[in-house]
Design a protein around this motif. Sequence first.
Motif, PDB file in Angstrom:
ATOM      1  N   GLN A  34      39.597 120.443 105.188  1.00  0.00           N
ATOM      2  CA  GLN A  34      39.787 119.969 103.745  1.00  0.00           C
ATOM      3  C   GLN A  34      38.648 119.151 103.347  1.00  0.00           C
ATOM      4  N   PRO A  35      37.487 119.667 103.172  1.00  0.00           N
ATOM      5  CA  PRO A  35      36.024 119.390 102.944  1.00  0.00           C
ATOM      6  C   PRO A  35      35.862 118.552 101.663  1.00  0.00           C
ATOM      7  N   THR A  36      36.674 119.059 100.652  1.00  0.00           N
ATOM      8  CA  THR A  36      36.609 118.423  99.349  1.00  0.00           C
ATOM      9  C   THR A  36      36.975 117.066  99.164  1.00  0.00           C
ATOM     10  N   GLN A  37      37.800 116.703 100.118  1.00  0.00           N
ATOM     11  CA  GLN A  37      38.409 115.140  99.763  1.00  0.00           C
ATOM     12  C   GLN A  37      37.512 114.287 100.643  1.00  0.00           C
ATOM     13  N   HIS A  38      36.602 114.671 101.451  1.00  0.00           N
ATOM     14  CA  HIS A  38      36.022 113.847 102.426  1.00  0.00           C
ATOM     15  C   HIS A  38      34.356 113.800 102.288  1.00  0.00           C
ATOM     16  N   SER A  39      33.840 113.717 101.046  1.00  0.00           N
ATOM     17  CA  SER A  39      32.613 113.700 101.079  1.00  0.00           C
ATOM     18  C   SER A  39      31.784 112.467 101.465  1.00  0.00           C
ATOM     19  N   GLU A  40      32.781 111.317 101.381  1.00  0.00           N
ATOM     20  CA  GLU A  40      32.260 109.933 101.590  1.00  0.00           C
ATOM     21  C   GLU A  40      32.159 109.938 103.278  1.00  0.00           C
ATOM     22  N   ILE A  41      32.726 110.663 103.563  1.00  0.00           N
ATOM     23  CA  ILE A  41      32.859 110.683 105.328  1.00  0.00           C
ATOM     24  C   ILE A  41      31.350 111.170 105.778  1.00  0.00           C
ATOM     25  N   ILE A  42      31.141 112.368 105.180  1.00  0.00           N
ATOM     26  CA  ILE A  42      29.937 113.365 105.486  1.00  0.00           C
ATOM     27  C   ILE A  42      28.611 112.231 105.019  1.00  0.00           C
ATOM     28  N   LYS A  43      28.868 111.404 103.976  1.00  0.00           N
ATOM     29  CA  LYS A  43      27.504 110.700 103.422  1.00  0.00           C
ATOM     30  C   LYS A  43      27.419 109.538 104.800  1.00  0.00           C
ATOM     31  N   HIS A  44      28.560 108.955 105.186  1.00  0.00           N
ATOM     32  CA  HIS A  44      28.706 108.066 106.226  1.00  0.00           C
ATOM     33  C   HIS A  44      28.022 108.497 107.716  1.00  0.00           C
ATOM     34  N   MET A  45      28.377 109.866 107.999  1.00  0.00           N
ATOM     35  CA  MET A  45      27.778 110.498 109.123  1.00  0.00           C
ATOM     36  C   MET A  45      26.238 110.613 109.039  1.00  0.00           C
ATOM     37  N   ALA A  46      25.872 111.045 107.749  1.00  0.00           N
ATOM     38  CA  ALA A  46      24.232 111.072 107.480  1.00  0.00           C
ATOM     39  C   ALA A  46      23.711 110.058 107.729  1.00  0.00           C
ATOM     40  N   LYS A  47      24.171 108.808 107.317  1.00  0.00           N
ATOM     41  CA  LYS A  47      23.587 107.372 107.574  1.00  0.00           C
ATOM     42  C   LYS A  47      23.335 107.215 109.001  1.00  0.00           C
ATOM     43  N   LEU A  48      24.559 107.628 110.014  1.00  0.00           N
ATOM     44  CA  LEU A  48      24.359 107.443 111.232  1.00  0.00           C
ATOM     45  C   LEU A  48      23.526 108.432 112.257  1.00  0.00           C
ATOM     46  N   PHE A  49      23.152 109.388 111.377  1.00  0.00           N
ATOM     47  CA  PHE A  49      22.157 110.309 111.903  1.00  0.00           C
ATOM     48  C   PHE A  49      20.985 109.703 112.735  1.00  0.00           C
ATOM     49  N   ASP A  50      20.267 108.808 112.307  1.00  0.00           N
ATOM     50  CA  ASP A  50      19.213 108.398 113.052  1.00  0.00           C
ATOM     51  C   ASP A  50      19.717 107.578 114.367  1.00  0.00           C
ATOM     52  N   ASN A  51      20.723 107.158 114.427  1.00  0.00           N
ATOM     53  CA  ASN A  51      20.964 106.248 115.752  1.00  0.00           C
ATOM     54  C   ASN A  51      21.766 107.159 116.739  1.00  0.00           C
ATOM     55  N   ILE A  52      22.142 108.141 116.186  1.00  0.00           N
ATOM     56  CA  ILE A  52      22.938 109.269 117.419  1.00  0.00           C
ATOM     57  C   ILE A  52      21.846 110.072 118.015  1.00  0.00           C
ATOM     58  N   THR A  53      21.999 110.113 119.265  1.00  0.00           N
ATOM     59  CA  THR A  53      20.915 110.733 120.295  1.00  0.00           C
ATOM     60  C   THR A  53      21.786 111.805 120.982  1.00  0.00           C
ATOM     61  N   VAL A  54      22.938 112.030 121.157  1.00  0.00           N
ATOM     62  CA  VAL A  54      23.612 113.106 121.743  1.00  0.00           C
ATOM     63  C   VAL A  54      23.201 114.287 120.881  1.00  0.00           C
ATOM     64  N   PRO A  55      22.748 115.341 121.709  1.00  0.00           N
ATOM     65  CA  PRO A  55      22.307 116.669 121.053  1.00  0.00           C
ATOM     66  C   PRO A  55      23.571 117.082 120.267  1.00  0.00           C
ATOM     67  N   MET A  56      24.832 117.408 120.962  1.00  0.00           N
ATOM     68  CA  MET A  56      25.742 117.886 120.314  1.00  0.00           C
ATOM     69  C   MET A  56      26.193 117.434 119.141  1.00  0.00           C
ATOM     70  N   ALA A  57      26.404 116.010 118.923  1.00  0.00           N
ATOM     71  CA  ALA A  57      26.533 115.176 117.823  1.00  0.00           C
ATOM     72  C   ALA A  57      25.633 115.443 116.609  1.00  0.00           C
ATOM     73  N   ARG A  58      24.280 115.495 117.000  1.00  0.00           N
ATOM     74  CA  ARG A  58      23.300 115.538 115.976  1.00  0.00           C
ATOM     75  C   ARG A  58      23.299 116.963 115.400  1.00  0.00           C
ATOM     76  N   ALA A  59      23.702 118.036 116.238  1.00  0.00           N
ATOM     77  CA  ALA A  59      23.775 119.178 115.643  1.00  0.00           C
ATOM     78  C   ALA A  59      24.943 119.170 114.627  1.00  0.00           C
ATOM     79  N   SER A  60      26.317 118.605 115.422  1.00  0.00           N
ATOM     80  CA  SER A  60      27.250 118.653 114.320  1.00  0.00           C
ATOM     81  C   SER A  60      26.896 118.129 113.102  1.00  0.00           C
ATOM     82  N   ILE A  61      26.444 117.117 112.980  1.00  0.00           N
ATOM     83  CA  ILE A  61      26.145 116.248 111.637  1.00  0.00           C
ATOM     84  C   ILE A  61      25.079 117.532 110.812  1.00  0.00           C
ATOM     85  N   LEU A  62      24.105 117.897 111.415  1.00  0.00           N
ATOM     86  CA  LEU A  62      23.337 118.976 110.711  1.00  0.00           C
ATOM     87  C   LEU A  62      24.099 120.005 110.051  1.00  0.00           C
TER      88      LEU A  62
END
Length: 1113
Positions: free
Chosen positions: A484-512
Motif C-alpha cells: 500500500q504505497p499511497t499511504q506511506h510517502s512519509e516513510i519513504i521520505k524518512h528512509m531517504a534521510k537515513l540513506f547517507d548513514n546506512i552502509t549495508v549494500p542490500m539496505a541501500r539498494a532497497s531504498i534506491l
Amino acid sequence: MDVGLSSLRSEAVGAMRTALVSAESLQLTLKTELSQEEQALTLTNSSLKESHKAGNEDLKEMLESNKESLKLEAMKRIVGLIAKGKNSSELFPAVVKNVASKNIELKKLVYVYLVRYAEEQQDLALLSISTFQRALKDPNQMIRASALRVLSSIRVPIIVPIMMLAIKEAAADLSPYVRKTSAHAIQKLYSLDPDQKEQLIEVIEKLLKDKSTLVAGSVVMAFEEVCPDRIDLIHKNYRKLCNLLVDVEEWGQVVIISMLTRYARTQFTSPWKEGAMFDENNEKTFYDSDSEEKKGRTEVKPYIMDPDHRLLLRNTKPLLQSRNTAVVMSVAQLYWHLAPKHEVNIVTKSLVRLLRSHREVQYIVLQNIATMSIQRKGMFEPFMKSFYVRSTDATHIKTLKLEILTNLANEANISTILREFQTYVKSQDKMFAAATIQAIGRCATNISEVTDTCLNGLVLLLSNRDETVVAESVVVIKKLLQTQPTQHSEIIKHMAKLFDNITVPMARASILWLMGEYCERVPKIAPDVLRKTAKTFTAEEDIVKLQIVNLAAKLYLTNSKQTKLLTQYILNLGKYDQNYDIRDRTRFIRQLIVPSEKSGALNKYARRILLAPKPAPVLESAFKDRDRFQLGTLSHSLNTKTTGYQELSDWPDVAPDQSVRNVEVIEPVKEWAPIVGKAKKPKSDKFYSDDEEEKEEEGSESSGSEDSSSSSSSSSGEESGSESEEESSEESENTSSDGKGSSGSEKSSSESESEQKKKKKTKKAPQKKSKPTAADSDSDENGNGPVAQASSSSAESSSGSETDSEDDTDSDSLTAQKKKSDMKSKPKVEVKSKKEVSLLDLDDFSPAPTDAPKYSALSSSLLSDLEGLSLSNISSTMQVTTPSFGPVKTYELLHHMTGKGLSAKYHFPRQPCLYQPSMVAVQVILTNSSDHSLEKIHIGDRNPASLNIHCFNTIERLEPEASVTVSMGIDFSDSTQAANFQLCTKEDQFSVSIQPAVGELLMPSTVTEQDFCKEQSKLLGMNETSVTITMAKANTSSQAISKQVLSVANVGVVSSSQNDFHRFAGRTVSSGALVLVSLELKEACTALLTINTEKSVMASMLLRDLKQALSQA
C-alpha cells in the motif's frame, strides 16, 4: 668449452663470497649439531614409536603364549585399543591364529577384532575361512552369530557362494539372535553382489514370517535395502508386524514404522478427502433433502476406515511415550501421513516433550514442527509458550522457534507474539535479530489488522544503533510498502534521510528501489538522492550500482528536466565499470530511454517497461515446500532429495483387495496352547448358539492374527486395542447424537448386522477382545456407523465402551475376576444405555420400530460374546445426557446500527449438534429493524478458512420488523478462540464473531460416584487444577451450588453419598476428553474446588469462571 666452464666457476665463487659476507654481516653461523630441545624432541618421538612397537611386540608374545589367561588379557587390551581408535591391524596374523581357540570368551573377542579388520586384511582372513565355517555349527549361539558376522565382513567376491549358503542356514537357525545376524548379513552380501537379489529375497520372505521380536526390525531393514518395492511380501505379515511393534527394539521400531507408512499409502484409501466431507454432506442432505440433486449425493458411500489401517494407528499410538526420540518422531510422521485429520493432534504433546532433549534432537523436531504448523496451526497453538526463545538456545534453534511462532500467529495471539518479538529484536545475536525483523514482516503481511502497527514498529527500528537491524528493517519495510504505497510517502521520505548513514549494500539498494518505484510521490527528494549517489557511484557495491542505474532511468522518464545530465553522467560511469552486468545494464538502459535512430520501436514502451506496476512480494515460510518430503527424513531436513529417499505414493482411489492380508495363519498350533484352551472351552459353547457353529470354528482357525507368539506381545496388543476402544466408544457416543431418522437407522442397522455375521466367520475367539474395536473405529469415520451399532447391536457397543476405563490400570487377572460379577449386570446396563442413547438421538424424531426386534434377536449371541471381554461399569454409565439445567444467556452478534437494520443475537441451547458431533450448537435470532425487507441473508467467508462451521440455509427474504431463529454448528476444537465469519445480505457484508464461554464447550455425562472417583484417580498431577474459594452464604446449599455450577458449565450432576461433596462430570464436545469437577465444602464458607481433565488450559479457565460464580451472591 674451457672458457665457458671457467666463467661459470668464477661466477659461483663470486656468489659464495657474497653469501659469506652477508652471513657475517647478519652474524649468522651454520650449526652442525642439534640443540638440546631438538635432541629431546627427536628422542621422544623415536621412543614413542619404539614403545608402541614394543607394546605390540608384547601383545604378540602374549597371543602366542600357551596360557589362555595371557591370550585373553591380550585380546582385551587389543579391543580396548580399537575402542580408542588406535590402529591394531599389524596384530592381525597373531590374532587370527587364535580363531580356533576352545575358550569361548577368547573366541568372542577374536571375532570382534576380525569383524573390524577382515575387510582390510582379506588375504589373511581367507586363510581362516574353514574355521569360520566350522564355527557356524558351534553349539554356542554367540559364536555362530559372530562367525557369520566375520564371514559377511570379508568383502571378496570369491566367497559369495559360501556366504549365501551360510545366510540360508542361519535363517533357519533355532536361535533368534543368529537369525537376526543373518538378516544383517543379507544387506552386506547384496552390496557386495547385487546379482544375488532373487535368492536373498527368498531368505527375506522366510525371515519375514519369523515371530521373534528380535528378528523383525533387522529383516525389515534388509527388505528396505534389497527389495523395497516388493510390497507383496508384506501383505501376509502386515498384521503380525503391527502387533509385534510394541515389543521390538527401538531401532527396529523406527525401521518398521517407516516401512509400514509407505505400505499403508499404497493399500488404504485416503482418510482426508472423503471422510469428514462425505459425512457432513450425508448429514446435511438427510435433513434438507429437498431437491433430487441432494438425494443423489446421499448415495455416495461415506468413508469407512479399513480395520488394518486402524490396527496400525492403534498399535503405534503407545510408542508416543517411548524414551527414544527417533521412535516418537517416527510415530508422529506416521500419524501425520496416515491418520484422519482429527486424530493427528495426539502427537502434539509428544513432539513438544522432545523439545527438552539435546539441541541436535531439538533441531530435527523443530524442523518437522515448522512444516506441520504451516498446514495445521491449531495443533501447536496451545503449546505456543514452548516455542519461546531462551537465551541459552543456539542460533539455529532460535531461528526455527521464530519460524514456528510466525506460523502460529493469528488475530487472537498476534499481540502476544509481537511483544515477544520486541524482546528478540534487542538480542545480541545479530543474525537472530535480523530473522526476527523478517518474521515481523511476515506477520504484517499475513494479518492485515496489524500491518500498520508492524510498519510503525519497523520505522522506529530505523533509528537503532545496530547497522544490521536497520538494514534488515529497510529491506522488510520496502516489501511492506509495496502492498500500500499511497499511504506511506512519509516513510519513504524518512528512509531517504537515513540513506547517507546506512552502509549495508542490500539496505541501500532497497531504498534506491523505493525511490525509483515511487519517484512521483517524492518528486523533490528522488533527484537529490540520485545526485548523492552519482558522487559515490564508483565506490558502491554492484547491487547498489544496478539500482542507481535503474533510479536514473526512472527519473529520466518522469523528471527529465532535473535529471537528464545526471542520468547521462551515471550511464557514462556504468559504461566503463569493471562488472560486465553493470556494463550490460547501462547499454540496455541507454538504448531503451534515450531516443535515437538505432533504438527503434522499443523506445516508445520505455515507460511501460520500467514503471510497470509490480506485484507485492509474498513473504512465505522457508518450510512451505518441504511437505513434499516425508517428515523425519534426511531429505526433509536438507530440503533436497537425497540418495536412497523413497517418496510416499499418493493414496489409491480404490483400495486394493484387503483379503491378501488374511492369508496368515498356517500354523494352527498357536490356538492349542493349554491356558487358552481352558479359558475358551466354556465360552465357545455359549458363543456359537447358531447352527453354523462348526463352520465358524473352521473359519476362526483359518483366519486370524498370529500375534499370540508370546504372552508379552499379546498383552501389549490387548492394551493398545483397548486404548482405541476407548477412543472409538467415545466417538461413537458423540457421533450417535446426530439424530438419524427411522429410514437411516433401518438401513444402517441392516448393514451392521451383515458386518457382524462376516466378522464372526473371520475372527477367532481369543481376538474378540480387540476386534470389535476395529468395527467401532470404522464407524467413527462415518455418520451412520455409530447409530447402526446403537440401534442394532447395543450389547456390542456397550461392551466396547465398558472396556475403556480399566485397560490402562487394571491387569488381566483383575479382568478375569470381574467377569462373573459383570456378567450378571450386563443385560440391565445395556437396556439402560440403549434408552439414554435413544432419548438423546431421537429428540425430534420417533424411534424406528425395527430397533426392538433386532436387539432381542441378537442379544443372546452378543451377551455370550461379551464374556470374552474385560468389563467395568464405568463407560456404560458415562453416557451423554441432556442438561438438567439450561440457562439461556443471550449475546449480541450484530447491532442494528452496524448491520444497517439487521440485528443478530445468539445463545447456546446446550443441545447436541445435529450436524456434526464435534460441533457446538448455536441458535441465532435474526431481526430486521429496518423499514425495508432484507434479502439473501447468509454466512460468507470465515476466518480462518479452515474453521468448520455448519451454516444455516440462506434466508431469501426477511420482512421489516420480522424475526427468524436459525441453528448453526461450530467446531471450536475445544478452544475459546472466537469463530470469525461474515454475515451477509444481498448488498452488504458484516464481520461478526462468536466467542464461547469455556463451559459451553462441554456436554454433560452421567456417572456413578464410585466411577467418578476411579476416573479422578487417573487424572492427577498435571491433569488436576484446584483452588480454595470463599463462597457466598447464599451458595452453600446443594441446590444453589448445582445451580451456580450448571449456569457456568454444561455438565451433569453426579449423585453423592456425602453432603459436603458435590461432583459434576462432562466431556469436551470436540475431543470427548473427560472433565471432572468436584467441590468439597470446608469450614467458614470455604471450599476446595478441583477440576481433573487432560485439557489443562480449559481447566484453568473453567476454574476461574466457577470461582467467580460461587463467590458471588
